[in-house]
Design an enzyme around this catalytic site. Sequence first.
Site, PDB file in Angstrom:
ATOM      1  N   ASN A  17       1.025  -1.138  -0.206  1.00  0.00           N
ATOM      2  CA  ASN A  17      -0.140   0.023   0.025  1.00  0.00           C
ATOM      3  C   ASN A  17       0.872   1.173  -0.074  1.00  0.00           C
ATOM      4  OD1 ASN A  17       0.718   0.903   2.782  1.00  0.00           O
ATOM      5  ND2 ASN A  17      -0.259  -1.225   3.178  1.00  0.00           N
ATOM      6  N   LYS A  63     -14.166   0.832  14.504  1.00  0.00           N
ATOM      7  CA  LYS A  63     -13.086   0.134  14.533  1.00  0.00           C
ATOM      8  C   LYS A  63     -12.389   0.189  15.819  1.00  0.00           C
ATOM      9  CE  LYS A  63     -10.932   0.322  10.318  1.00  0.00           C
ATOM     10  NZ  LYS A  63     -10.276   0.933   9.257  1.00  0.00           N
ATOM     11  N   ASP A  99      -4.385  -6.484   5.043  1.00  0.00           N
ATOM     12  CA  ASP A  99      -5.609  -7.250   5.700  1.00  0.00           C
ATOM     13  C   ASP A  99      -5.432  -8.639   5.111  1.00  0.00           C
ATOM     14  OD1 ASP A  99      -6.677  -5.443   7.573  1.00  0.00           O
ATOM     15  OD2 ASP A  99      -7.543  -4.336   5.689  1.00  0.00           O
ATOM     16  N   PRO A 152      -3.116 -11.830  10.264  1.00  0.00           N
ATOM     17  CA  PRO A 152      -3.517 -11.490  11.819  1.00  0.00           C
ATOM     18  C   PRO A 152      -3.702  -9.985  11.858  1.00  0.00           C
ATOM     19  CG  PRO A 152      -1.029 -12.195  11.491  1.00  0.00           C
ATOM     20  CD  PRO A 152      -1.783 -12.212  10.173  1.00  0.00           C
TER      21      PRO A 152
HETATM   22  O1  PMT Z   1       2.850   6.015   6.576  1.00  0.00           O
HETATM   23  P1  PMT Z   1       2.365   7.558   5.949  1.00  0.00           P
HETATM   24  O2  PMT Z   1       2.569   7.750   4.569  1.00  0.00           O
HETATM   25  O3  PMT Z   1       2.843   8.610   6.994  1.00  0.00           O
HETATM   26  O4  PMT Z   1       0.796   7.571   6.299  1.00  0.00           O
HETATM   27  C1  PMT Z   1       0.211   7.273   7.556  1.00  0.00           C
HETATM   28  C2  PMT Z   1      -0.847   6.537   7.535  1.00  0.00           C
HETATM   29  C3  PMT Z   1      -2.055   6.815   6.864  1.00  0.00           C
HETATM   30  C4  PMT Z   1      -0.726   5.007   7.326  1.00  0.00           C
HETATM   31  C5  PMT Z   1      -1.362   6.398   9.200  1.00  0.00           C
HETATM   32  O5  PMT Z   1      -1.499   7.729   9.576  1.00  0.00           O
HETATM   33  C6  PMT Z   1      -2.465   5.507   9.343  1.00  0.00           C
HETATM   34  O6  PMT Z   1      -3.664   5.841   9.372  1.00  0.00           O
HETATM   35  N1  PMT Z   1      -2.048   4.210   9.773  1.00  0.00           N
HETATM   36  C7  PMT Z   1      -3.196   3.009   9.924  1.00  0.00           C
HETATM   37  C8  PMT Z   1      -3.327   2.274   8.518  1.00  0.00           C
HETATM   38  C9  PMT Z   1      -4.246   1.305   8.623  1.00  0.00           C
HETATM   39  O7  PMT Z   1      -4.070   0.234   8.202  1.00  0.00           O
HETATM   40  O8  PMT Z   1      -5.510   1.494   9.084  1.00  0.00           O
HETATM   41  P2  PMT Z   1      -6.761   0.553   9.089  1.00  0.00           P
HETATM   42  O9  PMT Z   1      -7.855   1.459   9.493  1.00  0.00           O
HETATM   43  O10 PMT Z   1      -6.921  -0.497   7.866  1.00  0.00           O
HETATM   44  O11 PMT Z   1      -6.306  -0.228  10.409  1.00  0.00           O
HETATM   45  C10 PMT Z   1      -6.706   0.343  11.660  1.00  0.00           C
HETATM   46  C11 PMT Z   1      -5.677  -0.181  12.580  1.00  0.00           C
HETATM   47  O12 PMT Z   1      -5.518  -1.678  12.778  1.00  0.00           O
HETATM   48  C12 PMT Z   1      -4.389   0.408  12.461  1.00  0.00           C
HETATM   49  O13 PMT Z   1      -3.710   0.841  13.501  1.00  0.00           O
HETATM   50  C13 PMT Z   1      -3.432  -0.661  11.863  1.00  0.00           C
HETATM   51  O14 PMT Z   1      -2.122  -0.735  12.181  1.00  0.00           O
HETATM   52  C14 PMT Z   1      -4.124  -1.875  12.436  1.00  0.00           C
HETATM   53  N2  PMT Z   1      -4.089  -3.140  11.643  1.00  0.00           N
HETATM   54  C15 PMT Z   1      -4.765  -3.204  10.760  1.00  0.00           C
HETATM   55  C16 PMT Z   1      -4.816  -4.498   9.992  1.00  0.00           C
HETATM   56  C17 PMT Z   1      -3.969  -5.714  10.515  1.00  0.00           C
HETATM   57  N3  PMT Z   1      -3.914  -6.694  10.036  1.00  0.00           N
HETATM   58  N4  PMT Z   1      -3.338  -5.395  11.710  1.00  0.00           N
HETATM   59  C18 PMT Z   1      -3.377  -4.176  12.221  1.00  0.00           C
HETATM   60  O15 PMT Z   1      -2.600  -4.108  13.487  1.00  0.00           O
END
Ligand code: PMT
Length: 407
Positions: free
Chosen positions: A209, A343, A277, A309
């Site tokens: 990504n 979330k 994911d 995971p």
């Molecule tokens: O890296 P940059 O270019 O500076 O951009 C920053 C960012 C946009 C990546 C950052 O600010 C951000 O939003 N990070 C979370 C990205 C994300 O995966 O969001 P999500 O909504 O898909 O996931 C929610 C949370 O679960 C996040 O804390 C993620 O780290 C966590 N997650 C998601 C999937 C997974 N399999 N394991 C996880 O721990």
Amino acid sequence: MADRKRVLLIVAGGIAAYKSLELIRFLLARGFAVRCILTTSGAEFVTPLSLAALSGDKVYRELFSLTDESEMGHIELSRSVDLVVVAPATADILAKMRAGLADDLATAALLATDKPVMVAPAMNVRMWEHAATQDNLRVLAERGVHVIGPDEGPMACGEFGMGRMTEPGAIAEAIDGFFGAYRRLVGKRALVTSGPTFEAIDPVRYLANHSSGKQGHALARALAAAGAETILVSGPTQLANPAGVMVHNIRSAEEMLAACQSSLPVDIVVCAAAVADWRIKNPAAQKIKKHGPNGKGGGAPVLELAENPDILATLSKSNAQRAHLVIGFAAETESVVQHAIEKRRAKGCDWIVANDVSPGTGTFGGDANTVHVIDDAGVENWPRLGKEEVARRLTLRIADHFKKAEA
Ligand code: PMT
């Protein structure tokens, strides 16, 4: 006077130097003592008299001045303060800092100081975007220099873009925030995830990504600056390892989870990584041939996906090793706050920081972010800030949280 924090303000030569006058007023209003060094080019934009009148102190200018050196040498000048701030920080002074030049009083003081250094860059958008400037900033940040801004907007030269010096009020707030969080997390262990994960399709291809790691790395830097023993688990990025942080470089989500679990126990978890994911269920051991295994065609391969995971959900589970404070990020493209609230509930973290990653926001890979911090108390909408500033403010919020919890 003795407990006032002392700031050495270095005013370099850019049009934004006039804003430094206002910065002095804001800093004095917040109770700081300010002493100034004005560079030769800075003096083309503001006068020593204005700086002296506003700061109420002598303005230092010359490296080889008999009176200045006999009253206060450049070594003492750089060390008799609590923080050195360069505002405006021109492309030129940033390059000199990176190279370790010391050909005038400002650069000599910057090289000699044993105190934290903050820079507020200000320059034309093309100078800001130039690979040399970006590289200099990256190296300085890696050495522990704190970067405030710059902001985006119309510039004195008539162009529009990144490069405007952050407004003086916001710089003063960042300095206040820095002292607010400074050393307040000593004795705490923090774990930060950052960057993307790469999920192998075969030995040469992967699913990934747009995460650059800028936000996660800034968080690791800010937590380390606040005194926390900080561990950064990072996916593949172009960024240098933050100074004073233990870094685990991983590629896949499964590796990220293993590195996080091996870092426990910690007091604080911040999951800023953009974790895939899904992964490829059975990555090919050899490069998948475009024209099929025997070169006779076969069409595009069909990739079967398996769920990865969830690291944040795993680290949020209530057990003996759960951190006191677990913070997730939510990357959304619609109904940002609503989806983030859901979330937070689904993953069980304490706070979630929502950000809009729609194309055009520049959140992925950019230097700024507009976040909403969600916890039990509700939703805090923060203004658009540099990612370093988001990290500093979040660190301050974390320090406040521990102060309350331990009171
Ligand atoms: O890296 P940059 O270019 O500076 O951009 C920053 C960012 C946009 C990546 C950052 O600010 C951000 O939003 N990070 C979370 C990205 C994300 O995966 O969001 P999500 O909504 O898909 O996931 C929610 C949370 O679960 C996040 O804390 C993620 O780290 C966590 N997650 C998601 C999937 C997974 N399999 N394991 C996880 O721990």
